[in-house]
Design a protein around this motif. Structure first.
Motif, mmCIF file in Angstrom:
data_model
loop_
_atom_site.group_PDB
_atom_site.id
_atom_site.type_symbol
_atom_site.label_atom_id
_atom_site.label_comp_id
_atom_site.label_asym_id
_atom_site.label_seq_id
_atom_site.Cartn_x
_atom_site.Cartn_y
_atom_site.Cartn_z
ATOM 1 N N THR A 118 29.867 42.366 41.787
ATOM 2 C CA THR A 118 30.716 42.929 40.730
ATOM 3 C C THR A 118 32.017 43.494 41.308
ATOM 4 O OG1 THR A 118 29.521 45.035 40.911
ATOM 5 C CG2 THR A 118 28.796 43.492 39.201
ATOM 6 N N TYR A 121 35.528 43.588 39.475
ATOM 7 C CA TYR A 121 35.879 44.543 38.417
ATOM 8 C C TYR A 121 36.272 45.883 39.042
ATOM 9 C CZ TYR A 121 34.604 41.536 34.553
ATOM 10 O OH TYR A 121 34.583 40.513 33.641
ATOM 11 N N PRO A 207 39.377 40.082 36.997
ATOM 12 C CA PRO A 207 38.194 40.132 36.117
ATOM 13 C C PRO A 207 37.724 38.748 35.673
ATOM 14 C CG PRO A 207 39.851 41.730 35.425
ATOM 15 C CD PRO A 207 40.506 40.851 36.441
#
Length: 369
Positions: A118, A121, A207
């Motif tokens: 992740t 992000y 993103p």
């Protein structure tokens, strides 16, 4: 028309081109010859080419299995993806977090972001830019997680035939999100400040939901090649035309994205680049294309090493240039560039023999069971 080879040599050429583009783009962050600035400034599109290739290849494998068997093995898919992605990736994460001299910059994102894929992000590339290039792998890993689950739901249903329309809606959604994000966060920022670039990368470039273009175009191409005979016929009969059309569109895309962080480029540029590479990928798998018919040992080897080179190249370039500086040699000339690129290839070979091949044997045994 010559007989089409099972081995898609054209895709090897494109993978090799993608990793060279990325290397030229990232090399600008190190000591470099002046010509790298002009040649490498559009190297960011190498990641978009990787996205199109991943979308096409991964979806194509699943579509083919669905067509042949009426379903696909999600367990087999995840086992293959695990052994392909995880070992080399987590070895690189280990290097970055254990050996500070491997880091091309000072600060890393939190470990949990790398572990959970992740990192793309909230990535502050200005202050935590070390191993920042893992952002694209995060997007691909999220794609590998979601796509088979989506197909598992859609494949038994009549909705499966509407998948192309769903993909087009998804691409439109990504464009709209970039437009909204620009108006909300970017438009009022001073484009000469570090804060502007921090916001632009964090909100527009990294993103997943704003970077669906390449993967979407790849999946759309894979679907049409599997399920549309007329589309497949056009592709196989017009390979070279598709290539030159793709190159023409790519040139227009480069002109359009000359200022990469302008409003128009930020909103529409990624889509234009993805569509351009979509045509080039179609050419690469066409039976009538010079790309698919030409075999090259160099591009096939670069293609095979592209993933591990991508993972390790910044750390390797950083260490090699530090060594060159320590020896009081020039680190910004063409010779140093060649030494650094050769070191990246050697690093990729190291990964191959230390990690990939041993783990591949384990993967084969698991799949046989």
């Amino acid at each position: 028309m010559r007989e089409h080879s099972e081995r898609l040599y054209g895709l090897d050429h494109l993978r090799a081109a993608a990793i060279v583009l990325v290397l030229m783009y990232h090399y600008r962050a190190f000591q470099h010859p002046g010509w790298i600035d002009s040649i490498g400034r559009f190297g960011w599109t190498g990641v978009d080419l990787f996205f199109v290739l991943s979308g096409f290849l991964i979806s194509g494998q699943l579509f083919k299995e669905i067509e042949n068997n009426g379903r696909f093995s999600i367990k087999t898919f995840y086992i293959k993806r695990f052994f392909r992605i995880f070992p080399a990736y987590f070895f690189t994460v280990f290097l970055y977090f254990t050996f500070p001299f491997f880091r091309e910059r000072e600060a890393l994102s939190s470990l949990w972001k790398f572990v959970t894929f992740t990192q793309n992000y909230g990535l502050d590339v200005i202050h935590r830019g070390t191993f920042s290039h893992a952002w694209s792998l995060c997007i691909e890993e999220q794609f590998y997680l979601i796509l088979p689950l989506l197909l598992l739901i859609l494949s038994p249903m009549r909705l499966f035939k509407f998948l192309p329309f769903f993909i087009i809606m998804l691409l439109s959604f990504s464009v709209i999100l970039r437009w909204l994000t620009w108006n909300e966060f970017i438009e009022t920022a001073d484009n000469s400040s570090a804060d502007f670039w921090k916001l632009w990368y964090m909100k527009i470039y990294y993103p997943t939901h704003t970077r669906l273009d390449g993967l979407g175009i790849g999946v759309l191409t894979g679907y049409l090649m599997q399920y549309s005979e007329s589309f497949k016929k056009v592709v196989h009969n017009n390979g070279n035309r598709l290539f030159f059309l793709g190159i023409l569109l790519l040139g227009i895309s480069f002109w359009f994205c000359n200022d990469q962080a302008s409003k128009n480029a930020s909103i529409f540029g990624f889509t234009l680049v993805a569509v351009s590479f979509g045509f080039i990928v179609m050419s690469a798998v066409s039976a009538s294309s010079f790309l698919s018919g030409s075999k090259s040992y160099i591009t096939s080897q670069l293609a095979a090493l592209s993933y591990t080179i991508y993972l390790s190249h910044k750390g390797i370039i950083h260490m090699v240039q530090n060594g060159i500086d320590y020896l009081n040699f020039e680190s910004s000339d063409n010779i140093s560039l060649l030494v650094c690129l050769l070191a990246c290839i050697i690093g990729g070979i190291f990964y191959r023999f230390l990690i990939e091949r041993p783990l591949s044997r384990i993967k084969t045994k698991i799949l046989k069971k």
